[in-house]
Design a protein around this motif. Structure first.
Motif, PDB file in Angstrom:
ATOM      1  N   VAL A 154      -2.324 -13.984  -1.076  1.00  0.00           N
ATOM      2  CA  VAL A 154      -2.513 -14.285  -2.497  1.00  0.00           C
ATOM      3  C   VAL A 154      -3.484 -13.292  -3.129  1.00  0.00           C
ATOM      4  N   HIS A 191      -6.574  -3.282  -2.377  1.00  0.00           N
ATOM      5  CA  HIS A 191      -5.207  -3.777  -2.219  1.00  0.00           C
ATOM      6  C   HIS A 191      -4.603  -3.271  -0.914  1.00  0.00           C
ATOM      7  N   ASP A 224      -2.630 -10.658  -6.085  1.00  0.00           N
ATOM      8  CA  ASP A 224      -3.377 -10.694  -7.340  1.00  0.00           C
ATOM      9  C   ASP A 224      -3.856  -9.299  -7.730  1.00  0.00           C
TER      10      ASP A 224
END
Length: 249
Positions: A172, A127, A176
């Motif tokens: 995106v 991330h 997620d």
């Protein structure tokens, strides 16, 4: 709708709600704020923000919306040859890049301070890597857009849009992974949902549906109806024999 906008002149004991009651609740809320300490007023107005360990979850939505909106608007502006739309897309790119910078900074701080297990560490690392890539790519596109201006056309503009599409995909994917950490592993979530309580109130289901869900079978009334069928089948031959004997006599 008519009920909501109707003032409850006589107290509203029979109906409740309405604009008058809403105004009364609001005035009562303001009165409660006046009685609180200054340090507690913010928590009363924004209880969700006051519970945050860091402001990263509060900021992350802005670059997501701005950068994806930039790509969509810039693509449409290119297709219909509308320079106004492309200028608006440029503004969204610049603000989205600023938002990405602040979001990445607060996200790196959150990764160092928020407690998490080993099963989340790899997800958090990916991330963070995607977030840094999004910031770098959006900064590159911003500088390119500032230098090129409206002269960005042809093959160069096509490559610019290709990079913008890749930027949107990365946004995106990063979002997620962020949602996975929160909604699957509960990172930075202090409270836990009581699953039994949640099953009772889920979608406003009545109690009978909950019983059927917990038992894993058919509703009680269907079981009782099935339990009667065998006895009925046993009774029918006897009744039939008695009727034949009576007919013989």
């Amino acid at each position: 709708m008519n009920h909501f906008f109707s003032f409850q002149i006589h107290g509203g004991a029979d109906h409740g709600g309405g604009v008058a009651e809403s105004v009364g609740h609001f005035l009562g809320f303001l009165e409660s704020l006046a009685a609180q300490e200054p340090s507690d007023i913010f928590a009363s107005i924004f209880p969700g923000i006051a519970e945050l360990d860091n402001i990263h979850p509060l900021l992350v939505h802005f670059p997501i919306a701005l950068l994806i909106g930039f790509f969509i608007l810039d693509l449409l502006g290119t297709l219909i040859r509308n320079p106004v739309w492309r200028s608006a897309a440029s503004a969204m790119l610049y603000f989205g890049t600023i938002g990405a910078a602040v979001t990445v900074y607060t996200g790196l701080q959150a990764g160092e301070t928020v407690a998490h297990g080993g099963n989340v560490h790899d997800i958090m690392e990916r991330h963070e890597q995607i977030g840094i890539t999004v910031l770098s790519l959006s900064a590159l596109l911003s500088v390119w857009r500032l230098l090129a201006g409206r002269s960005l056309k042809g093959a160069a503009n096509g490559f610019f849009l290709l990079l913008s599409a890749g930027l949107s995909v990365l946004v995106v994917l990063g979002a997620d992974l962020g949602g996975l950490m929160v909604y699957r592993y509960g990172v930075a979530v202090e409270g836990a949902i009581d699953l039994q309580e949640a099953s009772v109130h889920e979608h406003g289901q009545p109690q009978v549906n909950e019983h059927r869900h917990d038992s894993g079978g058919e509703p009680p009334h269907s079981d009782s109806s099935q339990s009667h069928h065998p006895s009925d089948n046993h009774l029918h031959p006897d009744n039939h024999e008695h009727s034949e004997s009576n007919h013989t006599h």
